[in-house]
Design an enzyme around this catalytic site. Structure first.
Site, PDB file in Angstrom:
ATOM      1  N   ALA A  25       0.815  -1.219   0.000  1.00 14.05           N
ATOM      2  CA  ALA A  25       0.000   0.000   0.000  1.00 14.05           C
ATOM      3  C   ALA A  25       0.844   1.262   0.000  1.00 14.05           C
ATOM      4  O   ALA A  25       0.329   2.365  -0.235  1.00 14.05           O
ATOM      5  CB  ALA A  25      -0.934  -0.004   1.215  1.00 14.05           C
ATOM      6  N   GLU A  37      -1.453  -7.143  10.300  1.00 14.52           N
ATOM      7  CA  GLU A  37      -0.685  -7.476  11.508  1.00 14.52           C
ATOM      8  C   GLU A  37      -1.228  -6.758  12.744  1.00 14.52           C
ATOM      9  O   GLU A  37      -0.585  -5.860  13.311  1.00 14.52           O
ATOM     10  CB  GLU A  37       0.802  -7.170  11.280  1.00 14.52           C
ATOM     11  CG  GLU A  37       1.396  -8.018  10.174  1.00 14.52           C
ATOM     12  CD  GLU A  37       2.895  -7.826   9.994  1.00 14.52           C
ATOM     13  OE1 GLU A  37       3.492  -7.004  10.716  1.00 14.52           O
ATOM     14  OE2 GLU A  37       3.466  -8.528   9.124  1.00 14.52           O
ATOM     15  N   ARG A  85       4.220 -15.692  18.228  1.00 12.33           N
ATOM     16  CA  ARG A  85       5.202 -15.263  19.213  1.00 12.33           C
ATOM     17  C   ARG A  85       4.448 -14.577  20.344  1.00 12.33           C
ATOM     18  O   ARG A  85       3.669 -13.664  20.107  1.00 12.33           O
ATOM     19  CB  ARG A  85       6.229 -14.315  18.601  1.00 12.33           C
ATOM     20  CG  ARG A  85       7.427 -14.011  19.511  1.00 12.33           C
ATOM     21  CD  ARG A  85       8.382 -13.009  18.887  1.00 12.33           C
ATOM     22  NE  ARG A  85       8.925 -13.498  17.630  1.00 12.33           N
ATOM     23  CZ  ARG A  85       8.877 -12.808  16.507  1.00 12.33           C
ATOM     24  NH1 ARG A  85       8.288 -11.632  16.474  1.00 12.33           N
ATOM     25  NH2 ARG A  85       9.404 -13.290  15.398  1.00 12.33           N
ATOM     26  N   ARG A  94      17.653  -6.284   8.727  1.00 15.54           N
ATOM     27  CA  ARG A  94      18.749  -5.398   9.144  1.00 15.54           C
ATOM     28  C   ARG A  94      19.877  -6.151   9.832  1.00 15.54           C
ATOM     29  O   ARG A  94      20.932  -5.589  10.100  1.00 15.54           O
ATOM     30  CB  ARG A  94      18.203  -4.307  10.074  1.00 15.54           C
ATOM     31  CG  ARG A  94      17.092  -3.482   9.424  1.00 15.54           C
ATOM     32  CD  ARG A  94      16.581  -2.382  10.345  1.00 15.54           C
ATOM     33  NE  ARG A  94      15.339  -1.835   9.781  1.00 15.54           N
ATOM     34  CZ  ARG A  94      14.135  -2.139  10.209  1.00 15.54           C
ATOM     35  NH1 ARG A  94      13.994  -3.004  11.192  1.00 15.54           N
ATOM     36  NH2 ARG A  94      13.065  -1.605   9.662  1.00 15.54           N
ATOM     37  N   GLU A 108       1.102 -12.830   3.542  1.00 15.07           N
ATOM     38  CA  GLU A 108       2.226 -11.967   3.175  1.00 15.07           C
ATOM     39  C   GLU A 108       3.494 -12.701   3.578  1.00 15.07           C
ATOM     40  O   GLU A 108       3.605 -13.179   4.709  1.00 15.07           O
ATOM     41  CB  GLU A 108       2.130 -10.621   3.899  1.00 15.07           C
ATOM     42  CG  GLU A 108       3.288  -9.669   3.595  1.00 15.07           C
ATOM     43  CD  GLU A 108       3.256  -8.425   4.468  1.00 15.07           C
ATOM     44  OE1 GLU A 108       2.204  -7.745   4.492  1.00 15.07           O
ATOM     45  OE2 GLU A 108       4.266  -8.155   5.136  1.00 15.07           O
ATOM     46  N   GLY A 137      11.153  -6.066   7.599  1.00 18.78           N
ATOM     47  CA  GLY A 137      11.797  -4.761   7.626  1.00 18.78           C
ATOM     48  C   GLY A 137      12.118  -4.239   6.239  1.00 18.78           C
ATOM     49  O   GLY A 137      13.025  -3.437   6.062  1.00 18.78           O
ATOM     50  N   GLY A 138      11.383  -4.720   5.243  1.00 19.27           N
ATOM     51  CA  GLY A 138      11.614  -4.271   3.867  1.00 19.27           C
ATOM     52  C   GLY A 138      12.604  -5.112   3.101  1.00 19.27           C
ATOM     53  O   GLY A 138      12.957  -4.789   1.969  1.00 19.27           O
ATOM     54  N   GLY A 152      11.158  -1.273  -0.549  1.00 22.55           N
ATOM     55  CA  GLY A 152      11.894  -2.385   0.038  1.00 22.55           C
ATOM     56  C   GLY A 152      12.814  -3.038  -0.977  1.00 22.55           C
ATOM     57  O   GLY A 152      12.988  -2.559  -2.099  1.00 22.55           O
TER      58      GLY A 152
END
Length: 547
Positions: free
Chosen positions: A63, A225, A273, A304, A344, A350-351, A390
């Protein structure tokens, strides 16, 4: 000649190991510098173990593309549409983190008329009318490269601003999906809340009213999420309330003439989690009847912090199985029989991982996920992303296909929805470096006979692997499709190009894909998977009863 003698010696050696059972040692080939891992396969092709949706491999558009509405015009690119059409049948999910910060704004009649008058897109078929002119495409691609940097900065700072999107953005999105042959799933904003913390549906109803007036048939999601709402927006929604929100949306859809039978999917929860499992349980106890499939998200690693080694680590790849097992345990306890999707998914959250998630090495995670997810019973998996911010996209900022695109395209053409049982047998104590999966061959392909099967493998080792087929199909004619990096050595793992049977894959022009030619092997010829490569093998004469 020395290599030929070595191969003959190896074949003789293999013929003599059957008395030792089904396990085959790794063999060092004399007169060569490489160690070949030999794997014997055990297959059952009498019946499928399960059948996934024909749209199993599906894609997403994040989006974030609509954060500035002009970038939605990129969806009119002839090149992007050519690439996307080749991945059908598939769902197209429009959603992600920023869907929960999007507000629909209907332009008034005067604005709409003025827009259409000034637009470059007019007359003719709608798919042609909304095609992006080359000059405008080139300008938007340059600006998009800057925009992706800004979006990544927002992601790192976790600062999300509310974004208005108009009916024109919806038109462009629907046109892209419809003209490309994809089934659109639109993600609605779930962070519009009432004072009592229930979902405020007014803005969504405006959007649906507009879509219905245009006869845009699509499916829906609500929120992205929900386990991270508190972190992103300071709002906490428990599972029970989430289920009630979905029931509310289902009632709205049932009152619509166009959408009363449309799909509704959710809750698009992060992988299990801590409280996430409780959230899923509470949601299913309240709202399971509202959804057609239960969706969750999976990424292997933090983009990352990850490394090249993670992308080649069997233990990392196996985490998909453990997380999937947890999700199924929850769903089967509360709502047995409910279909389960990866709504997804990609390599790293994180991209994506810079320099890895859009390179050749990303294919190991992607192909293994395709094989393992189907084997585990997941019905659909949505690849994040087709195009968007991303580094885990299938198509780069210039709208050129990346290695994972070519891998996805071959999968679509060669792999059918019927999952077959296969096991790789080896007595090596090292982690399994060759991972194999087996399906019926895609029956929509007219090139292969009824009963054909497709074996696909990924070799995580630097050394080649030799696959020994079961005796009852070992004489089948085989068509091989071997994908290797376009560059040699370890540096090749970072390559943005891929070779199919030695030829670098690239588009012929913006409207033409290259022919994906296999290499025919002689009956009885061994299947050799080069080190650090992927391969699809179509056994054309397998005559599998399951297929």
């Amino acid at each position: 000649m020395n290599s030929l003698k070595a191969l003959v010696s190896l074949t003789a050696l293999l013929l003599g190991v059957s008395s030792r059972g089904n396990h085959v040692e790794a063999i060092n080939m004399r007169n060569t510098n490489e160690s070949v891992f030999v794997i014997k396969l055990d297959m059952d092709i009498s019946h499928p173990t399960r059948r996934v949706d024909e749209r199993f491999l599906s894609v997403t558009i994040d989006a974030s593309l609509v954060a500035e509405e002009k970038f939605m015009y990129l969806l009119g690119s002839p090149k992007l549409r050519t690439l996307t059409k080749a991945l059908t049948p598939a769902f197209l999910r429009f959603g992600g983190t920023r869907q929960d910060f999007m507000i629909f704004h209907r332009q008034n009649a005067f604005q709409s008329k003025e827009y259409m008058t000034n637009s470059l897109f007019y007359l003719g078929d709608i798919c042609e009318r909304l095609e992006l002119p080359p000059l405008l495409e080139n300008q938007l691609k340059k600006e998009w490269a800057v925009q992706t940097f800004l979006l990544q900065k927002e992601e790192l700072q976790r600062k999300y601003r509310r974004v208005k999107f108009s009916d024109h953005a919806v038109d462009l999105l629907y046109s892209f999906a419809n003209c490309s042959g994809l089934d659109l799933i639109f993600g609605l904003n779930a962070l519009l809340r009432t004072s009592g913390n229930s979902w405020d549906s007014h803005n969504a109803e405006k959007l649906m009213d507009y879509c219905e007036s245009k006869e845009y048939f699509m499916s829906w999601e609500l929120g992205n999420e929900p386990n991270s709402y508190e972190k992103k927006a300071g709002i906490r929604v428990d599972g029970t309330q989430l289920g009630q929100d979905f029931l509310h949306l289902r009632k709205i859809l049932q009152q619509s003439k166009l959408y009363n039978s449309s799909g509704l999917y959710g809750p698009d929860i992060g992988q299990p989690r801590d409280h996430r499992r409780d959230l899923l349980t509470g949601f299913l106890e309240t709202g399971a009847e509202a959804i057609d499939a239960c969706t969750w998200h999976h990424y292997y690693v933090n983009g990352r912090e990850t490394s090249l080694e993670d992308f080649l680590d069997p233990a990392v790849l196996d985490t998909l199985a453990s997380k999937t097992k947890e999700v199924f345990e929850t769903i089967n306890t509360v709502s047995p029989g409910k279909k389960v999707w990866l709504g997804e998914t990609s390599s790293a959250y994180g991209g994506g991982a810079l320099g890895l998630s859009d390179s050749f090495v990303a294919g190991f995670m992607w192909l293994d996920k395709l094989g393992l997810a189907a084997k585990l019973g997941l019905d659909v998996i949505m690849r994040q992303v087709l195009i968007g911010a991303g580094t885990y996209h299938l198509v780069d900022d210039n709208l050129d296909p990346l290695p994972d695109y070519w891998l996805s395209l071959l999968y679509k053409r060669l792999v059918g929805p019927e999952v077959l049982k296969v096991e790789a047998l080896s007595n090596s104590k090292q982690p399994k470096r060759l991972r194999v999966y087996l399906h019926c061959t895609n029956k929509k392909s007219t090139r292969f006979r009824k009963g054909a099967i497709t074996l696909f493998a990924l070799n995580l080792s630097k050394n080649p692997a030799l696959i020994i087929l079961p005796s009852h199909i070992s004489n089948s004619t085989v068509e091989a499709f071997v994908l290797e990096s376009a560059e040699s050595g370890e540096e090749g793992l970072y390559s943005k190009s891929v070779k199919l049977n030695g030829e670098v894959l690239k588009m012929v022009d913006d409207r033409t894909l290259p022919p994906l030619k296999g290499s025919e092997l002689s009956p009885g010829e061994q299947l050799k998977v080069p080190g650090l490569s992927f391969a699809f093998y179509v056994l054309k004469d397998a005559q599998a009863a399951a297929c």
